[in-house]
Design a protein around this motif. Structure first.
Motif, PDB file in Angstrom:
ATOM      1  N   LEU A  70       0.873  -1.118   0.171  1.00 52.70           N
ATOM      2  CA  LEU A  70       0.053  -0.064   0.102  1.00 52.70           C
ATOM      3  C   LEU A  70       0.877   1.352   0.031  1.00 52.70           C
ATOM      4  O   LEU A  70       2.000   1.299   0.742  1.00 52.70           O
ATOM      5  CB  LEU A  70      -0.736  -0.020   1.275  1.00 52.70           C
ATOM      6  CG  LEU A  70      -1.924  -0.968   1.491  1.00 52.70           C
ATOM      7  CD1 LEU A  70      -2.838  -0.904   2.759  1.00 52.70           C
ATOM      8  CD2 LEU A  70      -2.947  -1.072   0.216  1.00 52.70           C
ATOM      9  N   HIS A  71       0.444   2.087  -0.907  1.00 53.47           N
ATOM     10  CA  HIS A  71       0.802   3.652  -0.780  1.00 53.47           C
ATOM     11  C   HIS A  71      -0.209   4.490  -0.147  1.00 53.47           C
ATOM     12  O   HIS A  71      -1.578   4.305  -0.662  1.00 53.47           O
ATOM     13  CB  HIS A  71       1.118   4.058  -2.188  1.00 53.47           C
ATOM     14  CG  HIS A  71       1.460   5.625  -2.370  1.00 53.47           C
ATOM     15  ND1 HIS A  71       0.890   6.346  -3.197  1.00 53.47           N
ATOM     16  CD2 HIS A  71       2.203   6.039  -1.173  1.00 53.47           C
ATOM     17  CE1 HIS A  71       1.039   7.690  -2.811  1.00 53.47           C
ATOM     18  NE2 HIS A  71       2.222   7.639  -1.871  1.00 53.47           N
ATOM     19  N   ILE A  72      -0.256   4.768   1.027  1.00 50.47           N
ATOM     20  CA  ILE A  72      -1.187   5.443   1.775  1.00 50.47           C
ATOM     21  C   ILE A  72      -1.390   7.038   1.902  1.00 50.47           C
ATOM     22  O   ILE A  72      -0.317   7.551   2.238  1.00 50.47           O
ATOM     23  CB  ILE A  72      -1.447   4.926   3.230  1.00 50.47           C
ATOM     24  CG1 ILE A  72      -1.349   3.411   3.148  1.00 50.47           C
ATOM     25  CG2 ILE A  72      -2.632   5.461   4.001  1.00 50.47           C
ATOM     26  CD1 ILE A  72      -1.146   2.704   4.594  1.00 50.47           C
ATOM     27  N   LEU A 117      -3.623   1.072   9.963  1.00 51.31           N
ATOM     28  CA  LEU A 117      -2.303   0.165  10.240  1.00 51.31           C
ATOM     29  C   LEU A 117      -2.241  -1.118  11.035  1.00 51.31           C
ATOM     30  O   LEU A 117      -1.982  -1.991  10.787  1.00 51.31           O
ATOM     31  CB  LEU A 117      -0.832   0.854  10.278  1.00 51.31           C
ATOM     32  CG  LEU A 117      -0.774   1.793   8.989  1.00 51.31           C
ATOM     33  CD1 LEU A 117       0.269   2.742   9.067  1.00 51.31           C
ATOM     34  CD2 LEU A 117      -0.669   1.056   7.520  1.00 51.31           C
ATOM     35  N   LEU A 164      -0.282  -4.358   9.324  1.00 52.52           N
ATOM     36  CA  LEU A 164       0.958  -4.171   8.503  1.00 52.52           C
ATOM     37  C   LEU A 164       2.324  -3.890   8.975  1.00 52.52           C
ATOM     38  O   LEU A 164       2.154  -3.119   9.772  1.00 52.52           O
ATOM     39  CB  LEU A 164       0.338  -3.232   7.487  1.00 52.52           C
ATOM     40  CG  LEU A 164      -0.457  -3.313   6.386  1.00 52.52           C
ATOM     41  CD1 LEU A 164      -0.776  -2.028   5.493  1.00 52.52           C
ATOM     42  CD2 LEU A 164       0.008  -4.424   5.340  1.00 52.52           C
ATOM     43  N   TYR A 196       4.065  -0.794   3.600  1.00 53.08           N
ATOM     44  CA  TYR A 196       3.408   0.118   3.198  1.00 53.08           C
ATOM     45  C   TYR A 196       4.422   1.737   3.041  1.00 53.08           C
ATOM     46  O   TYR A 196       5.306   1.566   3.381  1.00 53.08           O
ATOM     47  CB  TYR A 196       2.112   0.600   4.216  1.00 53.08           C
ATOM     48  CG  TYR A 196       2.541   1.037   5.433  1.00 53.08           C
ATOM     49  CD1 TYR A 196       2.962   2.321   5.793  1.00 53.08           C
ATOM     50  CD2 TYR A 196       3.036   0.018   6.513  1.00 53.08           C
ATOM     51  CE1 TYR A 196       3.423   2.681   7.128  1.00 53.08           C
ATOM     52  CE2 TYR A 196       3.281   0.495   7.938  1.00 53.08           C
ATOM     53  CZ  TYR A 196       3.489   1.800   8.239  1.00 53.08           C
ATOM     54  OH  TYR A 196       3.888   2.122   9.271  1.00 53.08           O
ATOM     55  N   CYS A 216       3.956   0.591  -5.476  1.00 53.01           N
ATOM     56  CA  CYS A 216       3.339  -0.144  -4.541  1.00 53.01           C
ATOM     57  C   CYS A 216       2.184  -0.974  -5.545  1.00 53.01           C
ATOM     58  O   CYS A 216       1.618  -0.383  -6.468  1.00 53.01           O
ATOM     59  CB  CYS A 216       2.576   0.811  -3.506  1.00 53.01           C
ATOM     60  SG  CYS A 216       3.865   1.418  -2.297  1.00 53.01           S
TER      61      CYS A 216
END
Length: 149
Positions: free
Chosen positions: A9-11, A26, A31, A36, A59
């Motif tokens: 993930l790119h959050i 998270l 994670l 991430y 990602c």
């Protein structure tokens, strides 16, 4: 085949949503830091737009925490736009939208999202019961096991 070293993930989120992302999302997804990327992971002095572009490319998914604050956060919106474009190029969805402080099923409240974002299926984290269900769905999508209590 998916690269195991590739972050999941790119959050993207506005600074106002940092506490929820790190304190709830998270943790509930279980994670680890290598799974991430957020803008906090960008190097000092690194150009933010280039760092966001690199994170979207590296990602598997980009998650936009859609909130009142993120609506006006140009970096979060930039990342979401890039992820939508990457999904079109890859012909596979790359952007996941999590609605934080509005109900995505309400037409009036959906207007907080861009037209392109409204076309995507989002996860509803607008209240406690919806949040638990939505984060469980995201964990399933990412093929993550439930974290230990």
């Amino acid at each position: 085949m998916m690269d195991a070293a590739r972050p999941l993930l790119h959050i993207c989120y506005a600074p106002a949503d940092r506490g929820w992302v790190h304190g709830r999302m998270l943790c509930e997804l279980g994670l680890q830091a290598r799974q991430y990327h957020t803008r906090e992971d960008d190097g000092l002095g690194e150009l933010q737009l280039q760092a966001i572009t690199d994170a979207v490319e590296q990602c598997r998914f980009t998650v936009l925490i859609a909130s009142s604050a993120a609506r006006w956060d140009t970096l979060a919106q930039f990342a979401a736009g890039l992820a939508q474009h990457a999904g079109l190029e890859d012909q596979t969805p790359r952007l996941i939208i999590i609605a934080r402080d509005f109900t995505p099923t309400s037409d009036d409240e959906r207007a907080r999202l861009s037209l392109a974002q409204r076309a995507l299926v989002g996860l509803d984290c607008s209240d406690e019961p919806s949040t638990a269900t939505a984060l469980a769905r995201l964990r399933t999508l990412l093929a993550l096991e439930a974290p230990a209590d």
